[in-house]
Motif scaffolding. Structure first.
Motif, mmCIF file in Angstrom:
data_model
loop_
_atom_site.group_PDB
_atom_site.id
_atom_site.type_symbol
_atom_site.label_atom_id
_atom_site.label_comp_id
_atom_site.label_asym_id
_atom_site.label_seq_id
_atom_site.Cartn_x
_atom_site.Cartn_y
_atom_site.Cartn_z
ATOM 1 N N LYS A 151 39.298 50.251 48.944
ATOM 2 C CA LYS A 151 39.391 50.440 47.493
ATOM 3 C C LYS A 151 40.756 49.954 46.979
ATOM 4 O O LYS A 151 40.834 49.276 45.952
ATOM 5 C CB LYS A 151 39.176 51.925 47.155
ATOM 6 N N ALA A 152 41.810 50.279 47.706
ATOM 7 C CA ALA A 152 43.152 49.836 47.312
ATOM 8 C C ALA A 152 43.251 48.310 47.367
ATOM 9 O O ALA A 152 43.853 47.688 46.473
ATOM 10 C CB ALA A 152 44.206 50.472 48.208
ATOM 11 N N ASP A 153 42.665 47.693 48.400
ATOM 12 C CA ASP A 153 42.681 46.230 48.502
ATOM 13 C C ASP A 153 41.922 45.586 47.342
ATOM 14 O O ASP A 153 42.356 44.588 46.782
ATOM 15 C CB ASP A 153 42.074 45.781 49.830
ATOM 16 N N GLN A 154 40.781 46.180 46.975
ATOM 17 C CA GLN A 154 40.018 45.645 45.846
ATOM 18 C C GLN A 154 40.803 45.776 44.542
ATOM 19 O O GLN A 154 40.834 44.847 43.727
ATOM 20 C CB GLN A 154 38.674 46.365 45.715
ATOM 21 N N ASP A 155 41.454 46.926 44.359
ATOM 22 C CA ASP A 155 42.269 47.118 43.156
ATOM 23 C C ASP A 155 43.428 46.129 43.122
ATOM 24 O O ASP A 155 43.745 45.566 42.065
ATOM 25 C CB ASP A 155 42.803 48.548 43.091
ATOM 26 N N LEU A 156 44.060 45.916 44.273
ATOM 27 C CA LEU A 156 45.169 44.971 44.356
ATOM 28 C C LEU A 156 44.702 43.557 44.020
ATOM 29 O O LEU A 156 45.358 42.838 43.254
ATOM 30 C CB LEU A 156 45.798 45.004 45.744
ATOM 31 N N ASN A 157 43.569 43.151 44.566
ATOM 32 C CA ASN A 157 43.033 41.814 44.272
ATOM 33 C C ASN A 157 42.697 41.669 42.791
ATOM 34 O O ASN A 157 42.956 40.622 42.188
ATOM 35 C CB ASN A 157 41.793 41.537 45.127
ATOM 36 N N ALA A 158 42.130 42.713 42.189
ATOM 37 C CA ALA A 158 41.798 42.668 40.763
ATOM 38 C C ALA A 158 43.069 42.550 39.922
ATOM 39 O O ALA A 158 43.119 41.763 38.954
ATOM 40 C CB ALA A 158 41.007 43.905 40.366
ATOM 41 N N LEU A 159 44.107 43.288 40.279
ATOM 42 C CA LEU A 159 45.370 43.218 39.539
ATOM 43 C C LEU A 159 46.036 41.854 39.698
ATOM 44 O O LEU A 159 46.607 41.312 38.738
ATOM 45 C CB LEU A 159 46.313 44.326 40.000
ATOM 46 N N GLN A 160 45.970 41.297 40.908
ATOM 47 C CA GLN A 160 46.545 39.970 41.118
ATOM 48 C C GLN A 160 45.815 38.920 40.298
ATOM 49 O O GLN A 160 46.433 38.016 39.716
ATOM 50 C CB GLN A 160 46.516 39.606 42.602
ATOM 51 N N GLN A 161 44.492 39.040 40.195
ATOM 52 C CA GLN A 161 43.715 38.105 39.376
ATOM 53 C C GLN A 161 44.086 38.244 37.900
ATOM 54 O O GLN A 161 44.263 37.252 37.196
ATOM 55 C CB GLN A 161 42.208 38.359 39.581
ATOM 56 N N GLU A 162 44.227 39.487 37.423
ATOM 57 C CA GLU A 162 44.625 39.704 36.034
ATOM 58 C C GLU A 162 46.023 39.138 35.778
ATOM 59 O O GLU A 162 46.276 38.566 34.715
ATOM 60 C CB GLU A 162 44.597 41.193 35.697
ATOM 61 N N LEU A 163 46.921 39.299 36.748
ATOM 62 C CA LEU A 163 48.273 38.767 36.602
ATOM 63 C C LEU A 163 48.260 37.247 36.502
ATOM 64 O O LEU A 163 48.958 36.658 35.669
ATOM 65 C CB LEU A 163 49.140 39.219 37.784
ATOM 66 N N ARG A 164 47.433 36.588 37.321
ATOM 67 C CA ARG A 164 47.318 35.134 37.247
ATOM 68 C C ARG A 164 46.776 34.700 35.886
ATOM 69 O O ARG A 164 47.273 33.739 35.287
ATOM 70 C CB ARG A 164 46.408 34.619 38.365
ATOM 71 N N LEU A 165 45.791 35.425 35.375
ATOM 72 C CA LEU A 165 45.239 35.099 34.054
ATOM 73 C C LEU A 165 46.281 35.280 32.947
ATOM 74 O O LEU A 165 46.392 34.449 32.040
ATOM 75 C CB LEU A 165 44.010 35.967 33.761
ATOM 76 N N LEU A 166 47.051 36.367 33.020
ATOM 77 C CA LEU A 166 48.091 36.606 32.016
ATOM 78 C C LEU A 166 49.174 35.532 32.057
ATOM 79 O O LEU A 166 49.650 35.071 31.017
ATOM 80 C CB LEU A 166 48.706 37.992 32.206
ATOM 81 N N LYS A 167 49.569 35.126 33.255
ATOM 82 C CA LYS A 167 50.571 34.067 33.379
ATOM 83 C C LYS A 167 50.051 32.764 32.791
ATOM 84 O O LYS A 167 50.797 32.034 32.128
ATOM 85 C CB LYS A 167 50.967 33.870 34.849
ATOM 86 N N ALA A 168 48.781 32.475 33.010
ATOM 87 C CA ALA A 168 48.195 31.258 32.443
ATOM 88 C C ALA A 168 48.174 31.333 30.918
ATOM 89 O O ALA A 168 48.496 30.354 30.235
ATOM 90 C CB ALA A 168 46.785 31.061 32.981
ATOM 91 N N ARG A 169 47.815 32.481 30.379
ATOM 92 C CA ARG A 169 47.797 32.646 28.917
ATOM 93 C C ARG A 169 49.192 32.524 28.326
ATOM 94 O O ARG A 169 49.377 31.908 27.275
ATOM 95 C CB ARG A 169 47.191 33.998 28.554
#
Length: 125
Positions: free
Chosen positions: A36-54
């Motif tokens: 569960k922690a790994d899934q949350d970490l992956n989701a947060l990393q994906q959101e961070l990549r999207l925010l950096k792109a925006r």
């Protein structure tokens, strides 16, 4: 973990297993806290990549808008003042400063005398 067969040899009702916190199917795996922690970490990393792109897109848009505004101001200055508009604007500001210093140094009585002479000539005409 409880066996899927009760003591009396019958299969339990699936609602009983859900109530006890066990999965409805015996082969269903429980998600561990680490997964569960790994899934949350992956989701947060994906959101961070999207925010950096925006943010990158917004930064590029802002730079383009500033460059367009600067070009517009420069073109407007050239249209109003011709060649070397900033030099002409600087000369006008310097001339205004010098004129203000000269007027400040002239005595007030001399200015009124000159103005009175101008008024008397204007009345004669």
């Amino acid at each position: 973990m409880q066996s899927s067969i009760n003591r009396d040899g019958r299969l339990p009702d699936p609602d009983e297993l859900i109530a006890e916190g066990e999965p409805t199917f015996a082969d269903a795996a429980l998600e561990t806290a680490r997964e569960k922690a790994d899934q949350d970490l992956n989701a947060l990393q994906q959101e961070l990549r999207l925010l950096k792109a925006r943010i990158g897109v917004l930064r590029e848009d802002a730079e383009a808008a500033l460059k367009a505004k600067a070009a517009s101001v420069d073109a407007s200055a050239h249209a109003q003042l011709g060649s070397y508009p900033w030099a002409k604007l600087t000369a006008a500001i310097c001339a205004t400063f010098i004129a203000a210093r000269l007027v400040r140094n002239v005595p007030l009585g001399v200015m009124f005398a000159g103005y009175a002479g101008h008024l008397s000539q204007a009345r004669r005409r």
